[in-house]
Design a protein around this motif. Structure first.
Motif, PDB file in Angstrom:
ATOM      1  N   LEU A 188      12.147  22.916  -1.469  1.00  0.00           N
ATOM      2  CA  LEU A 188      10.911  23.951  -2.094  1.00  0.00           C
ATOM      3  C   LEU A 188      11.248  25.177  -0.886  1.00  0.00           C
ATOM      4  N   VAL A 189      11.162  24.910   0.133  1.00  0.00           N
ATOM      5  CA  VAL A 189      11.296  25.834   1.304  1.00  0.00           C
ATOM      6  C   VAL A 189      12.729  26.533   1.269  1.00  0.00           C
ATOM      7  N   VAL A 190      13.483  25.870   1.025  1.00  0.00           N
ATOM      8  CA  VAL A 190      15.296  26.291   0.824  1.00  0.00           C
ATOM      9  C   VAL A 190      15.104  27.355  -0.196  1.00  0.00           C
ATOM     10  N   VAL A 191      14.928  26.843  -1.196  1.00  0.00           N
ATOM     11  CA  VAL A 191      14.951  27.717  -2.332  1.00  0.00           C
ATOM     12  C   VAL A 191      14.177  29.212  -2.184  1.00  0.00           C
ATOM     13  N   ILE A 192      12.937  28.939  -1.783  1.00  0.00           N
ATOM     14  CA  ILE A 192      12.466  30.193  -1.247  1.00  0.00           C
ATOM     15  C   ILE A 192      13.038  31.129  -0.335  1.00  0.00           C
ATOM     16  N   SER A 193      13.270  30.430   0.719  1.00  0.00           N
ATOM     17  CA  SER A 193      14.005  31.275   1.852  1.00  0.00           C
ATOM     18  C   SER A 193      15.298  31.720   1.314  1.00  0.00           C
ATOM     19  N   ALA A 194      16.331  31.028   0.667  1.00  0.00           N
ATOM     20  CA  ALA A 194      17.583  31.769  -0.043  1.00  0.00           C
ATOM     21  C   ALA A 194      16.986  32.890  -0.931  1.00  0.00           C
ATOM     22  N   ALA A 195      16.118  32.822  -1.769  1.00  0.00           N
ATOM     23  CA  ALA A 195      15.763  33.890  -2.600  1.00  0.00           C
ATOM     24  C   ALA A 195      15.261  35.166  -1.665  1.00  0.00           C
ATOM     25  N   VAL A 196      14.549  34.744  -0.822  1.00  0.00           N
ATOM     26  CA  VAL A 196      14.135  36.087   0.333  1.00  0.00           C
ATOM     27  C   VAL A 196      15.347  36.666   0.958  1.00  0.00           C
ATOM     28  N   ALA A 197      16.256  35.645   1.427  1.00  0.00           N
ATOM     29  CA  ALA A 197      17.509  36.100   1.900  1.00  0.00           C
ATOM     30  C   ALA A 197      18.208  36.997   0.905  1.00  0.00           C
ATOM     31  N   VAL A 198      18.402  36.715  -0.153  1.00  0.00           N
ATOM     32  CA  VAL A 198      19.086  37.828  -1.405  1.00  0.00           C
ATOM     33  C   VAL A 198      18.494  38.815  -1.412  1.00  0.00           C
ATOM     34  N   TYR A 199      16.942  38.941  -1.502  1.00  0.00           N
ATOM     35  CA  TYR A 199      16.373  40.108  -1.755  1.00  0.00           C
ATOM     36  C   TYR A 199      16.476  41.273  -0.588  1.00  0.00           C
ATOM     37  N   LEU A 200      16.591  40.620   0.634  1.00  0.00           N
ATOM     38  CA  LEU A 200      16.582  41.227   1.733  1.00  0.00           C
ATOM     39  C   LEU A 200      18.059  41.823   1.912  1.00  0.00           C
ATOM     40  N   PHE A 201      19.030  40.987   1.346  1.00  0.00           N
ATOM     41  CA  PHE A 201      20.327  41.599   1.399  1.00  0.00           C
ATOM     42  C   PHE A 201      20.558  42.799   0.663  1.00  0.00           C
ATOM     43  N   LEU A 202      19.887  42.744  -0.760  1.00  0.00           N
ATOM     44  CA  LEU A 202      19.958  43.685  -1.770  1.00  0.00           C
ATOM     45  C   LEU A 202      18.906  44.979  -1.558  1.00  0.00           C
ATOM     46  N   ASP A 203      18.178  44.741  -0.864  1.00  0.00           N
ATOM     47  CA  ASP A 203      16.858  45.834  -0.512  1.00  0.00           C
ATOM     48  C   ASP A 203      17.595  46.885   0.299  1.00  0.00           C
TER      49      ASP A 203
END
Length: 252
Positions: free
Chosen positions: A237-252
């Motif tokens: 669950l932490v992995v999925v949330i962290s991956a989503a945050v990483a993608v968001y930060l890459f795109l932001d």
């Protein structure tokens, strides 16, 4: 500064969940970081606030496992020094490099943290079972702890996951004693970052005051039920949330 009651309530809940996840699977700080971003903090403010708030969680673990640190003073002294110096250097890098560097690097660090969380068990199987009476690779161990501590002072997410992998690779001992060493080194690194950030970093103290007690409380209850909860489910669950945050930060 936090002002919205919904944001305050969210941090209370996330702090509790973070403490519980740290007790069961590790990586709870990666849950707090996106929650702080969601309140409108910049990545830098969220990072230093998260680092300061997570500090007390290492105290209980280190104190409760202190007996397992005895028997190898040379290892303890060298790794402790590496953790202190590396953590201080990481703090200096964070506070002196341009904010644009942190904004560029943090998505990569979050993604790498998520990857290491996901591969934690395969890495442990690959490293094998530590030997109880073998010799440490002291140079590799010291340099590894130093490098991880720089990372911890600069960002800190999933530091414990990376640290235990380094200890298993370079030190030969039982998992119980290595875990105690991990907790001790985490306490040293956390104390250094807390001291430096509290003095000169843009910490959001309202968030810290909310997260500190709820994280400790979550860790207490998480430790009580650690053997009954599906740690793999929580970790991923932490992995999925962290991956989503990483993608968001890459795109932001």
């Amino acid at each position: 500064m936090l002002t919205d009651w919904l944001e305050l309530a969210m941090l209370v809940v996330v702090g509790f969940l973070s403490g519980a996840i740290n007790a069961v699977a590790g990586g709870g700080s990666l849950l707090v970081f996106p929650a702080l971003l969601a309140t409108g903090m910049t990545p830098l403010v969220a990072n230093v606030t998260n680092s300061v708030a997570q500090g007390p969680g290492f105290v209980g673990a280190a104190v409760s496992q202190r007996a397992d640190l005895r028997g190898n003073p040379k290892r303890l002294w060298w790794t402790s020094a590496a953790a202190a110096v590396g953590s201080a250097l990481g703090c200096v890098l964070l506070l002196t490099l341009p904010g644009s560097v942190f904004d560029a690097v943090v998505p990569v660090l979050v993604a790498l943290s998520a990857l290491l969380m996901a591969l934690q068990n395969p890495i442990r199987r690959w490293l094998g079972t530590p030997e109880a009476d073998g010799a440490d690779r002291l140079v590799l161990l010291t340099l590894g702890v130093f490098a991880v501590s720089i990372y911890g002072g600069y960002f800190g997410g999933a530091r414990s996951v990376i640290l235990i992998a380094v200890l298993m690779l370079a030190a030969t001992d039982t998992m119980r004693r290595l875990n105690a060493l991990k907790s001790w080194l985490g306490l040293i690194g956390s104390a250094i970052t807390l001291l430096v950030y509290a003095l000169v970093a843009p910490v959001d103290w309202v968030a810290v005051l909310l997260l500190m007690p709820t994280t400790v409380l979550g860790g207490f209850f998480g430790g009580k039920v650690a053997q009954k909860l599906p740690s793999n489910l929580l970790r991923y669950l932490v992995v999925v949330i962290s991956a989503a945050v990483a993608v968001y930060l890459f795109l932001d």
